[in-house]
Write an enzyme that holds these catalytic residues in place. Structure first.
Site: not given
Length: 297
Positions: A96, A52, A119
């Site tokens: 994460q 990422k 997200d």
């Protein structure tokens, strides 16, 4: 002929489409910034976060990363999130998953500023999506929609079956497919571990989204001729290879390919799209925070 969708190529198109918008924001003093937070020593999580960050560097997003020891107090994570919420240079925050057992996952999701929740899992953002007014679409479901668009798959009036009911993929893609909106308007059935006669459901579907986390659960004889098959699964199974394993999806690719009109491979299908849509959401967040209009791909 079956079309095998190249997720890498579609993701590259999304990234290319974001670059001009990123520079427009940078010229206005609002270069997008994405912060990732890792509280794990899981190699897969470490790899995913590093990918990422590389994606950010590639397109011109300012990436930053915070690592916390897995056995650190839970409050260290929440203090980190609070600091990032207050940082004007950070437009998107991604913690994460999974987090250690002593950290309340749902509290983590609630702690992130909804305007920086790229997200799309904060309850406020989930509610907005369900109401048909999404701030951010969750990355994997949004990526699936982009793949359907790239293959010119007609969702309006289609019968769709989603196999899996996770908060990350199954529930949100179901919601997006039923929305009265572009790439929606499908008649959608959700199947799961308690579904009776799964094959009877999938054989009636024009679109099958397999997101159950079960290796090669969906086989070719479970599909309608010409169906669109989106395989979200990434499963590691033992194999006679140098690594001792191989990655397979939730769809048995070779048999499904014989029946499907459109299909995604594993790897190289949905996975690259998830990362691309994270960048998309970060750029959108920066645009909204700076009140600078941009065109999103």
């Amino acid at each position: 002929m079956t079309t095998v969708l190249d997720g890498n190529a579609v993701a590259a198109d999304v990234r290319d489409g974001l670059r001009e918008s990123i520079e427009t924001l940078a010229d206005a003093g609002a270069r997008p910034g994405l912060a990732t937070v890792l509280m794990s020593d899981d190699p897969a999580s470490e790899t995913y976060v590093s990918m990422k960050q590389r994606d950010c560097e590639e397109v011109g997003i300012d990436g930053s990363h915070v690592e916390l020891a897995p056995d650190a107090p839970a409050e260290d994570l929440f203090d980190t999130v609070a600091d990032l919420n207050a940082d004007p240079a950070v437009h998107g925050i991604l913690v994460q998953m999974p987090v250690p057992d002593h950290v309340d996952k749902r509290r983590v999701l609630r702690a992130i500023d909804p305007a920086k929740d790229v997200d799309g899992f904060h309850p406020e953002n989930v509610g907005r999506m369900v109401a048909g007014d999404p701030r951010f679409k969750p990355c994997t479901p949004h990526g699936i929609q982009k793949l359907l668009a790239a293959a010119d798959v007609e969702t309006e009036g289609a019968d769709a079956v989603v196999v899996g009911r996770s908060d990350i993929v199954g529930k949100p893609i179901t919601n997006l497919l039923i929305q009265k909106a572009p790439l929606g308007n499908a008649t959608t059935t959700v199947c799961h571990s308690r579904t009776r006669d799964l094959a009877a459901k999938t054989r009636e579907a024009d679109i099958v989204v397999a997101a159950a986390g079960v290796p090669e659960l969906v086989t070719g004889d479970m599909l309608k001729e010409g169906a669109t098959v989106i395989d979200v699964g990434v499963n590691r199974v033992e194999a006679d290879t140098e690594k001792g394993y191989e990655l397979v999806g939730d769809v048995e690719f070779e048999s499904a390919k014989e029946r499907a009109g459109v299909i995604t491979p594993v790897p190289g299908g949905v996975g690259p799209m998830t990362r691309a849509m994270l960048l998309y959401n970060t750029v959108k967040a920066a645009s909204e925070r700076a009140d600078v209009p941009i065109d999103l791909p």
